[in-house]
Each structure stands twice: as C-alpha cells, then as structure tokens.
Design an enzyme around this catalytic site. Structure first.
Site, PDB file in Angstrom:
ATOM      1  CG  HIS A  19      -1.831   0.980   0.774  1.00 31.21           C
ATOM      2  ND1 HIS A  19      -2.971   1.492   0.044  1.00 31.21           N
ATOM      3  CD2 HIS A  19      -2.558   1.898   2.146  1.00 31.21           C
ATOM      4  CE1 HIS A  19      -3.442   2.567   0.505  1.00 31.21           C
ATOM      5  NE2 HIS A  19      -3.350   2.342   2.359  1.00 31.21           N
ATOM      6  CD  GLU A  78     -32.800 -11.971  -0.014  1.00 34.09           C
ATOM      7  OE1 GLU A  78     -32.689 -11.263  -0.237  1.00 34.09           O
ATOM      8  OE2 GLU A  78     -33.467 -12.539   1.256  1.00 34.09           O
TER       9      GLU A  78
END
Length: 337
Positions: free
Chosen positions: A106, A229
């Site tokens: 990073h 979901e």
C-alpha cells in the site's frame, strides 16, 4: 493499460533472494506462505513476544526479530500496520543492505512521505486487489488475485523486474498484474475503502437494518434483507458487472433499483464523496489517522467498540450459527491467520 501475466515474470528475481516479510497479519501471512510454496527463501520479521510468532512457525516459516531478519534481507516487504511503519523503518534503515529492495503493499507511507527511503534502495509496491485471506485461499486453489505494481525508486535498474516477479510469485500472475503509481493506488484505495467498500457499505447496511427494526419489523428479517442477501448481489456484480446483476434479479427488484437507488445515493451523497476524496488528496485524512495514533489512539478503539455493539452484530451471530455452510467455508481462521 498493459496487463502482465506469469509468462512475463522471471521468478529467478525472487527465488534467489532472501525475502523478509515484516508483519504476519492478513497480507503478511498470505505473502509469506505463497512465496514459500513457490520455493522462495522467506523469513517473517516480528517483534519479540508477537502473538503471530507461533502462527508463522506452525505454518513452517522461519521467524526472526525484525532487526535480525532485515540485516540479511535482499527484499524487505513492509506489511505491518500503516501507523507503525514509519517508526519501524527508522529503526531498521541503517541495517538494510546497499541496493536492497524495499517493498510495500500500500502506498500510504511513501506517498504521504512518512517514510523517505535511502537513495540506494529500490522502492516498489505489490498490492493485491483483495484481502490477504483471499490472496492465500485463491492461491491454494491454483488461482490468484489481480495485483497492482508500482515503482517509486529504481536505484538498481531491476525494480520493475523484481516487482513483476514478486507479484507473480504470490499468485498475481495467474489473474493479471497492472502497473500504476504510488499516488494513484493510495488515493483510490483510501477512497474506495471509506466511501464505498467499507465505510459506505457498512453504514448503508446498518441504516437499512435500523430503518426496518424501528418500523416494527423483526430484527431477523431486517438482517436477511439488509446484510445476508448483500453477498448474493455482490457476487453477481463481481462475476458480470451491474448489468448482469440486474439481468438476474426480478423486474420488480430492477425497477426499484433504478428508481429508488438514486434517491438513497444522490447528489448530496456524491458531494460528500468529493469532500472525502479531497481530504485524501490533501493529506488531511492521513494526518488525522497518524495524529490519532501519535496521541495514544483513544478514539479508534471507542469507534471500533461502538460498531461491535450494534444490534445487527448480535442478530447476525445468532443467525449465522444456524447456517453451518457459512462457517465451513470461512477463509478467516484467527488461530492460523
């Protein structure tokens, strides 16, 4: 944009070198084990008393105290937390071999200049586009996670070849390796985390859960609709983009998506996103985060604790315990990684 693959990388650049991985967290354990499985000479550098020491040894890796490990390293991959990295580099700078490679996953510390490497070092980045646990689990299945590479300093003339070889050795060459810059990776990565992937997504899920529960619906129903979901939808987007996801859902769901979604994420939301991006680009966020740690890091633990106390966590833990297939397929095992 050029994409590199395994055939473009010369693994002799890493297989003949002593590679020291500083840190054994999510990315650290993945890099170290993937490199080891590819035949590289890997040592994990940790502070004495680190809780990760035993985990690394149990994985069959050599482990040494950071300063001892670094003194023999050809490649040093900094995979300790961003907020600690500058201090660790200061402690080891004079121990690093002339002409060694200093690597990052990073660009934070290099881009915002919390680390200013010696001029004789190659400074490169190899950034897998996925959490370390996914980097490891996909590698074990014979696949890989795409990687970004960047060159900040090419003192030896071999920095690009080394970055390409390292990325391929941890599995990136199986999926694709893309070249970028430290600045681009840092600023886009921070923005994605804050506005969409982590901050945006978690806040949206929690707000949706709260809205349903406050309206009198069962917390279990709210959890299923607003969190459980979500994976189904994200998987469809991951595999085929937003258009494929919309092709898969019902017409009712798609109409609601197209007409109501823009009311949730609207121009006001986008304006706030632009403010967040500006804070990243100016270094304001970096200063806020580093100041937080310099002052004892009190606010961060409080925020983390508050998040863990959200009712969705208790409901989710109960419901997940009923779905054995979730725990059977978890990629995170805190005893090992």
């Amino acid at each position: 944009m050029k994409v590199f693959y395994e055939g473009d990388a010369d693994l002799s650049n890493v297989l003949g070198k002593r590679i020291v991985i500083i840190g054994y967290g999510s990315q650290g354990h993945a890099h170290a084990n993937n490199l080891k499985d590819n035949g590289a000479d890997v040592v994990v550098g940790l502070r004495e008393g680190s809780s990760s020491w035993t985990k690394a040894e149990q994985a069959g890796l050599a482990v040494a105290e950071i300063k001892q490990a670094v003194s023999e390293a050809d490649v040093i991959m900094m995979l300790c937390p961003d907020e600690l990295m500058g201090g660790i580099y200061s402690d080891i700078e004079e121990l690093i071999k002339d002409g060694a490679t200093l690597a990052f996953a990073h660009g934070f510390n290099i881009h915002f200049e919390y680390i200013r490497p010696r001029n004789d070092l190659d400074v490169i980045m190899i950034a897998p586009k996925g959490p370390g646990h996914l980097v490891r689990s996909t590698f074990e299945k014979g696949a890989g996670v795409p990687c970004l590479i960047a060159i900040q300093q090419d003192a030896t003339g071999n920095a690009h070849a080394m970055a390409l070889a390292y990325a391929s050795a941890i599995g990136g060459g199986r999926a694709g390796i893309i070249e970028t810059t430290f600045r681009e990776e840092t600023e886009t990565d921070l923005f994605g985390e804050q506005a969409v992937l982590c901050g945006g997504a978690t806040s949206l899920v929690q707000a949706g859960f709260e809205t349903l529960v406050e309206a009198g619906y069962a917390p279990e129903m709210a959890y299923f609709e607003c969190l459980h979901e979500l994976k189904l939808i994200v998987d469809l987007m991951y595999e085929g983009g937003i258009a494929d996801m919309r092709y898969s859902i019902s017409n009712t769901a798609e109409f609601g998506d197209l007409t109501r979604g823009p009311r949730i994420v609207n121009e006001q939301t986008k304006a706030e996103m632009k403010k967040i991006l500006a804070e990243i680009q100016s270094g304001e966020f970096a200063r806020e985060w580093m100041d937080e740690n310099a002052q004892g890091g009190k606010r961060f633990p409080e925020l983390r604790h508050r998040g863990r106390q959200h009712p969705i966590e208790e409901v989710g833990e109960k419901l997940r315990s009923m779905m054995a297939w979730i725990s059977d397929n978890k990629v995170i095992d805190k005893s090992k990684n």
